[in-house]
Design a protein around this motif. Structure first.
Motif, PDB file in Angstrom:
ATOM      1  N   CYS A 226      41.045 -27.362   2.677  1.00 17.73           N
ATOM      2  CA  CYS A 226      40.120 -26.634   3.998  1.00 17.73           C
ATOM      3  C   CYS A 226      39.906 -27.785   5.210  1.00 17.73           C
ATOM      4  N   GLY A 227      39.662 -29.100   4.656  1.00 24.84           N
ATOM      5  CA  GLY A 227      39.500 -29.966   5.760  1.00 24.84           C
ATOM      6  C   GLY A 227      38.057 -30.307   6.101  1.00 24.84           C
TER       7      GLY A 227
ATOM      8  N   CYS B 142      35.136 -29.393   3.641  1.00 31.95           N
ATOM      9  CA  CYS B 142      34.204 -29.203   2.585  1.00 31.95           C
ATOM     10  C   CYS B 142      33.583 -30.719   2.102  1.00 31.95           C
TER      11      CYS B 142
ATOM     12  N   CYS C  89      36.832 -32.682   0.948  1.00 29.59           N
ATOM     13  CA  CYS C  89      37.855 -33.175   2.157  1.00 29.59           C
ATOM     14  C   CYS C  89      37.302 -34.185   2.981  1.00 29.59           C
TER      15      CYS C  89
ATOM     16  N   CYS D 199      39.314 -30.050  -3.459  1.00 28.64           N
ATOM     17  CA  CYS D 199      39.030 -28.983  -2.680  1.00 28.64           C
ATOM     18  C   CYS D 199      38.948 -27.549  -3.150  1.00 28.64           C
TER      19      CYS D 199
HETATM   20 ZN   LIG Z   1      38.013 -29.014   1.393  1.00 32.60          ZN
END
Ligand SMILES: [Zn+2]
Length: 291
Positions: A55-56, A58, A61, A69
């Motif tokens: 997701c970039g 959370c 991440c 993730c």
């Molecule tokens: Zn994530």
């Protein structure tokens, strides 16, 4: 090795890749790029690993642990096309590969290679240290080469006689069968078999302060063991997936060392047969599908 060449974005950056080697890990060439992906991607040889996206956003991440993730997707699992003649991937989750080199040899590096690399780093062993490998399949074979190249002494425990032979040829300091006592205590150990009893064997072989890494997705029950196997600050940890950083670091090392892979090639149409043979432990190295 290649991340700076990629346009990183949190959006979906599709690139259509023609797999030279399909599966959960793919070696392929880009034949079409989607919106937001630079034209320099076209024609590029890429590796597509198990981690298809994260997701970039959370805490994992953002903390450099995208392998954990909760929204991560995986090639050939959540995303279609791993076992096909074309696949759409996120450009920012691919690894750039050199144009030279046999793609069939490269493919296993993206799978057992990278996860083995993560397990190796998590043992925190370094030059002169003693590392135990419990099991000696495709992933362990790659880790052994890496560990020896980094100056570790490698101790291999496996029930498979031919694997013991291979380990010896590879430069292992000591090889033995399960139940044999190791000559010296280990600073690090990695277990590869999906068998809990092996984890206890590995813990028993550790020196004070040593780390045992379980490199398995499934494991049967870990048998009860006395606390003294864990006391003196021994650590027992697992590895799950890998990050793009792991893949980039490992691919670079694999090229430098260089790391050799042990592969058995199958046509894509025989994917089921290859999977069956893997399940029955009938392939000593990695199975690689070729369309
Ligand atoms: Zn994530």
């Amino acid at each position: 090795m290649c991340r700076t060449d990629l346009q990183i974005s949190s959006g979906d950056l599709p690139a259509r890749v023609l797999p030279i080697v399909p599966g959960h890990q793919i070696v392929g060439r880009v034949v079409e790029v989607g919106e937001g992906v630079g034209p320099e991607f076209l024609g590029r040889r890429l590796g597509v690993g198990w981690l298809a996206s994260a997701c970039g956003d959370c805490e994992f991440c953002r903390g450099g642990r995208e392998n954990l993730c909760r929204k991560a997707t995986f090639t050939g699992w959540d995303r279609d096309g791993g076992f096909a003649s074309q696949v759409v991937v996120r450009a920012d989750f691919t690894q750039r590969l050199a144009d030279e080199g046999d793609p069939v040899q490269l493919a296993p590096l993206l799978c057992g290679g990278v996860i083995g690399y993560r397990a190796f780093r998590r043992t925190e062993v370094g030059r002169g240290d003693r590392l135990g490998l419990f099991g000696f399949g495709a992933s362990a074979w790659l880790v052994a080469q890496l560990a020896i190249a980094e100056g570790c002494q490698v101790f291999v425990v496996t029930r498979d006689e031919s694997a013991r032979q291979r380990a010896k040829e590879q430069g292992a300091t000591w090889v033995g069968a399960p139940g044999e006592s190791l000559p010296v205590p280990l600073q690090g150990a990695i277990t590869f078999a999906p068998v809990g009893a092996v984890v206890v064997d590995a813990l028993r072989a550790l020196d004070r302060g040593g780390t045992c890494v379980v490199n398995a997705i499934h494991l049967d029950r870990i048998p009860e063991f006395p606390f003294e196997h864990l006391y003196w600050e021994r650590r027992l940890i697992s590895v799950a997936n890998f990050t793009r950083q792991d893949a980039a670091e490992f691919l670079q090392l694999a090229q430098q060392i260089p790391i050799r892979t042990l592969v058995e090639q199958f046509p894509l149409a025989q994917a089921n047969q290859a999977l069956l043979q893997l399940q029955e432990d009938g392939i000593p190295g990695a199975a690689v599908l070729v369309p």
